[in-house]
Design an enzyme around this catalytic site. Structure first.
Site, PDB file in Angstrom:
ATOM      1  N   MET A 198       0.817  -1.212   0.000  1.00 54.36           N
ATOM      2  CA  MET A 198       0.000   0.000   0.000  1.00 54.36           C
ATOM      3  C   MET A 198       0.854   1.267   0.000  1.00 54.36           C
ATOM      4  O   MET A 198       2.065   1.223   0.200  1.00 54.36           O
ATOM      5  CB  MET A 198      -0.921  -0.016   1.221  1.00 54.36           C
ATOM      6  CG  MET A 198      -1.922  -1.160   1.219  1.00 54.36           C
ATOM      7  SD  MET A 198      -3.002  -1.175   2.676  1.00 54.36           S
ATOM      8  CE  MET A 198      -3.971   0.315   2.407  1.00 54.36           C
TER       9      MET A 198
ATOM     10  N   ASP B  75      -2.659  -5.114   0.303  1.00 56.03           N
ATOM     11  CA  ASP B  75      -2.139  -6.434   0.676  1.00 56.03           C
ATOM     12  C   ASP B  75      -2.826  -7.031   1.896  1.00 56.03           C
ATOM     13  O   ASP B  75      -3.143  -8.230   1.923  1.00 56.03           O
ATOM     14  CB  ASP B  75      -0.617  -6.389   0.865  1.00 56.03           C
ATOM     15  CG  ASP B  75      -0.156  -5.268   1.784  1.00 56.03           C
ATOM     16  OD1 ASP B  75      -0.993  -4.516   2.341  1.00 56.03           O
ATOM     17  OD2 ASP B  75       1.069  -5.117   1.940  1.00 56.03           O
TER      18      ASP B  75
END
Length: 493
Positions: free
Chosen positions: A80, A237
């Site tokens: 991210m 994720d």
């Protein structure tokens, strides 16, 4: 039919190919390199993500050619916060600034001053790893790059663009930019404006289980795929890992010990605790949210110790396991703040500390201290979630650290909740991405697809060690408080 999950991590791209019942047919990975051009900087070349993905797809096609030919859906997962910048011609302007890059700490203060109710909009304090402060930094120190920006993409969404030709993101990843109104699940014009951007610079938003686009025809033909392929919105994720491990209902949770450490709890509504550095983000499934506590150096701390002692991680863990309770009580204390810290301190200046060293200490004591310190940091994170109203009955145990039963019991005892290790936990995010690709293709109910894999083992709190760990946890917390001002002074010296 088959489904492909692509998980773009920091150290590797991992791919899994599943059948129509989400059973893994084949998996592969390709390594990535992180560049650190200055202290506290962390960057990667976006083209290296695409090259690694192409290499991994070639390997997967070799492993399972018939199954790959039947591909019908792709889901994306990724690290991210990374700022991936394109000009109007689609050229990458500079290396992507990653999630663990700490250069924009001053810009966090500036951003919250520009938008005094930023926390109310985003549900989160501004942190250097988030995307928006990086853009303020670029506007000051790389103005030519900043002026040329046409699109800002997150890492997995760069792959999505390469696959589909469309600029699309989804809610779970977008929530980590500080440009999203998390409760409304939409871009915030005020937060964008504070960094000199507007909606035209952003990808359009979809839910993670929705169709983001179609695989480009030239790629489909090149890869020998027999029919059209949808590409799902995907997930950040951790949200993808949640889908892979079946954490989709309020009260479900997982604890991940990867390079970073995460305690992820699904929630039925937006439930922030920004003051203690809790991340309150959208989940990747419609109408759902989640909370996360995050530490920046979990298994990375053990790999650091492996490097400085020139001993393999497995040897260090084995040594820690052999220590008696008395020897553990005499081990140093370790603050795992090698890259600063997020939850609960939000302290970019924090540093790693080994406290209480004596000549009697050996590598086993240091290994135990590191593993215990990471467990204590996760306990601090759980306390922050509890302050936001979240109480957990148990949590899945995932990530590379989950291979150690000793570490599992240590974390369970520090947090006071049992942990469970599931089959296939090592491919959780990629499996979750493949499940999102399946949902986008079939429109099935998420609850029927995102089921937990088989439980292999439970790690329960060790009552015999509880009192000792609680005493050391109290010392650990006092140690940070006593050093907080010194960390700032050290960073400024």
């Amino acid at each position: 039919m088959s489904y492909l999950g692509i998980d773009l991590g920091t150290s590797e791209v991992k791919l899994v190919l599943t059948d129509e019942d989400s059973n893994v047919i084949a998996s592969t990975s390709a390594r990535l390199r992180v560049d650190n051009p200055h202290p506290l900087w962390s960057e990667q070349a976006p083209q290296s993500w695409w090259n690694a993905t192409l290499d991994a797809i070639a390997a997967l096609r070799t492993q399972a050619p018939q199954a790959f030919q039947a591909l019908r859906g792709i889901g994306l997962s990724g690290q991210m916060h990374g700022a991936t910048l394109l000009d109007r011609n689609g050229n990458v302007l500079r290396p992507a600034i990653l999630w663990n890059d700490m250069r924009a700490h001053a810009e966090c203060v500036e951003l919250e001053a520009l938008v005094p109710d930023a926390v109310a909009i985003t549900g989160n304090r501004a942190m250097p790893g988030f995307t928006a402060p990086k853009l303020l930094w670029l506007s000051k120190y790389e103005p030519a790059v900043y002026r040329a920006i046409d699109k800002v993409l997150l890492p997995k969404d760069f792959l999505g663009w390469k696959l589909t030709g469309e600029f699309v993101s989804e809610m779970s990843d977008a929530a980590g930019t500080l440009w999203l109104d998390v409760a409304r699940r939409d871009w915030s014009e005020r937060m964008l404006g504070a960094t000199g951007l507007d909606r035209s610079h952003m990808p359009r938003l979809v839910e993670g289980s929705a169709v983001a686009g179609q695989l480009r025809d030239e790629l489909r033909r090149e890869w020998g795929i027999s029919g059209p392929v949808v590409v799902a919105g995907g997930a950040g994720d951790n949200a993808a890992s949640a889908v892979g491990i079946g954490v989709i209902r309020a009260g479900d949770a997982f604890l991940s010990l990867g390079s970073s450490g995460v305690l992820f709890a699904a929630t039925a509504h937006h439930a922030p605790n920004a003051q203690q550095g809790v991340h309150a983000f959208c989940h990747c499934l419609p109408g759902q949210w989640h909370q996360m506590s995050v530490i920046l150096s979990a298994a990375a701390s053990l790999h650091w110790l492996s490097g400085v002692t020139a001993r393999p991680v497995a040897e260090l863990v084995s040594g820690a396991e052999r220590l008696s309770a008395g020897q553990q009580a005499q081990a140093p204390l370790f603050l795992p703040y090698l890259n600063g810290e997020r939850t609960p301190h939000n302290d970019a200046a924090a540093k790693g500390v080994l406290f209480g060293m004596t000549p009697a200490h050996e590598s086993a004591h240091l290994a135990y201290a590191v593993m215990e310190g990471v467990a204590f940091a996760m306990a601090d994170g759980y306390a922050a979630l509890q302050a936001a109203g979240t109480t957990l009955e148990s949590a899945a145990f995932v990530g590379g650290g989950s291979r150690s039963a000793f570490w599992g019991v240590l974390c369970a005892t520090a947090l006071g909740i049992p942990l469970r290790r599931h089959a296939g936990a090592e491919v959780g995010a990629a499996l979750g991405a493949a499940r999102l690709g399946r949902l986008a293709r079939t429109g099935e109910d998420a609850a029927s697809v995102c089921i937990p894999p088989e439980v292999l083992e439970w790690y329960r709190p060790d009552a015999a060690r509880q009192a000792q760990l609680q005493r050391r946890l109290a010392q650990y917390r006092r140690l940070y408080r006593s050093l907080a001002d010194e960390f700032i002074a050290f960073s400024q010296s």
